[in-house]
Design an enzyme around this catalytic site. Structure first.
Site, short mmCIF file in Angstrom:
data_model
loop_
_atom_site.label_atom_id
_atom_site.label_comp_id
_atom_site.label_asym_id
_atom_site.label_seq_id
_atom_site.Cartn_x
_atom_site.Cartn_y
_atom_site.Cartn_z
N MET A 149 1.00 -1.07 0.09
CA MET A 149 -0.02 0.00 0.05
C MET A 149 1.07 1.16 0.01
O MET A 149 1.98 1.07 0.10
CB MET A 149 -0.95 0.18 1.24
CG MET A 149 -1.77 -1.23 1.18
SD MET A 149 -3.09 -1.47 0.04
CE MET A 149 -4.37 -0.48 0.51
N CYS A 150 0.22 2.66 0.16
CA CYS A 150 1.03 3.67 -0.20
C CYS A 150 0.46 4.77 0.54
O CYS A 150 -0.52 4.52 1.63
CB CYS A 150 1.06 4.09 -1.57
SG CYS A 150 1.16 2.93 -2.63
N GLU A 151 0.85 5.85 0.69
CA GLU A 151 0.31 6.92 1.46
C GLU A 151 0.35 8.30 0.44
O GLU A 151 0.95 8.42 -0.54
CB GLU A 151 0.79 7.20 2.44
CG GLU A 151 0.96 6.38 3.54
CD GLU A 151 0.64 6.74 5.21
OE1 GLU A 151 0.30 8.02 5.24
OE2 GLU A 151 0.88 5.91 6.01
N ILE A 201 3.88 8.26 -1.37
CA ILE A 201 4.78 7.59 -1.01
C ILE A 201 4.46 6.32 -1.46
O ILE A 201 3.49 5.81 -1.12
CB ILE A 201 5.44 7.84 0.39
CG1 ILE A 201 4.44 7.64 1.37
CG2 ILE A 201 6.06 8.91 0.25
CD1 ILE A 201 5.05 7.74 2.73
N ASN A 245 -3.74 5.24 -4.07
CA ASN A 245 -3.38 4.26 -2.79
C ASN A 245 -4.35 3.05 -3.05
O ASN A 245 -5.64 3.46 -2.99
CB ASN A 245 -3.36 4.79 -1.46
CG ASN A 245 -3.65 4.23 -0.39
OD1 ASN A 245 -4.76 4.31 0.18
ND2 ASN A 245 -2.98 3.26 0.08
#
Lengths: 255, 255
Positions: free
Chosen positions: A1-3, A78, A108
């Protein structure tokens, strides 16, 4: 996952404070070590800084954190890679031109069974589900609006509607901007806060950093920040609901 | 007018030495103070650093000069604006996606009577003659090659042919790359040099800086640098003729 991190403001504002918090999650307080990127709009133009290196130790991230680029619309990301290896072409945000405007996107989540997304007009350069979804979104928008409509709100409402379809394929939290509007679409994790007078103080969760917005802003400034998780621990962030979208224009919620 | 810088190499190579020379011309030894930009390809992806600030005092340029990003294809540009005001959207290089590839372009010169260039598929974001010419070029290429042909040399040869048409409208020196090939098209000012073993030393014209390439390179490295004017004073640069094009693939002249 990401932010994800987004900003929409009515005056050119730097995002150094929020970006400093996000960066820590890129391999330090968070596991998102597979690259990062940030896109700033200035006028009709935009510029992107990106790096497949972890943000917490990226030389370019250090510059962006220290050098206050002022913008009314910013999108940052990110990455903790899932679909597609760690490399520059898989690093968000992604930008494409539509009707002579730069459109920028970051995602995301993770999609499944996305092979039926077959955009023709815009093609992905990398091999992430995210860039493919972005190209598909733009293709659909271009089909519906061959030329730029006078009401951009309609375009973003349509993008939110298309996002519902993508959410059926998995997790799809996303930010989309043309430099004036910023659309946030929530699949499961997205929160936002609008700061305006009277401004207070705020403390980052991920870094030992406090800011007094009253010293940094004018009395008429309106600045909205959108993030996967709250970046500060002493402000009230609004948690979005699954399937909810929020459209901001120059800081203000408009739809 | 402006100055161009390009690089094509068979191994990822940094361009810090040449870029240091170019930057000085951006407001210091040269008058090109209206912004600068540089695009590096890494794999299929590319990243661009650009700034409407003069390169000789740009914080971002300082970073790019000091931080050795290694690439096989680079295009850079410093601007002395003629058509279009100084702002981010008018800052070269310009990049657009075609067939899922990033295509990057920078232009030196000035066109007249370019109103008949009316691209439909790609639209300029800013208001330079350069970006309009780029959009027109890509439109023409896309019309001729709706999908990516197996022989990219043909595509660049066609781009060189189209450049002849643009040269009839004024001065059109340009660099065009897909990350593997770099095309140089000369209207009046463009020179190049290919460095390979046995490597020697070189001294910049615009800065007090000398390099011993033998210490920086491997024995099989082939690196071509293209520039508006020679950047070094102790090497033999090849001056291109008006209407001449040169296509490089990973350092080597191929057409």
């Amino acid at each position: 996952m990401c932010e994800l991190l987004g900003m929409s403001a009515n005056v050119p504002t730097d995002i150094c404070f929020s970006f400093s918090g996000l960066l820590e999650r890129g391999g330090n307080t968070g596991p998102h070590k597979d690259g990062w990127g940030i896109t700033f709009y200035e006028g009709k133009g935009c510029r992107t800084f990106k790096d497949p290196e972890p943000s917490c130790r990226s030389e370019i991230a250090k510059l962006v954190k220290a050098y206050p680029i002022k913008s009314v619309s910013v999108i940052s990301h990110i990455r903790q890679g899932n679909r597609g290896p760690v490399c520059l072409e898989n690093t968000h945000p992604f930008t494409r031109e539509l009707w002579g405007r730069e459109i920028t996107f970051a995602h995301n989540g993770q999609l499944s069974n996305y092979q039926d997304l077959q955009p023709e007009h815009y093609r992905p350069v990398g091999n992430t589900d995210s860039e493919l979804a972005f190209c598909w979104l733009l293709d659909k928008i271009r089909q519906k609006y061959p030329s730029c409509p006078s009401n951009m709100t309609d375009v973003f409402r349509y993008a939110a509607k298309l996002s519902q379809t993508l959410r059926e394929k998995g997790v799809f939290n996303m930010l989309l901007t043309d430099g004036v509007y910023v659309l946030a679409y929530c699949s499961n994790n997205l929160q936002w806060i609008t700061r305006r007078a009277p401004f207070g103080k705020a403390t980052l969760i991920d870094a030992d950093m406090m800011i007094d917005f009253q010293k940094e802003t004018g009395p008429n400034d309106v600045v909205t920040v959108i993030a996967t998780r709250p970046l500060t621990n002493d402000e009230r962030w609004k948690k979005m609901q699954p399937g909810e979208s929020a459209l901001f224009k120059l800081g203000e919620l408009v739809s």
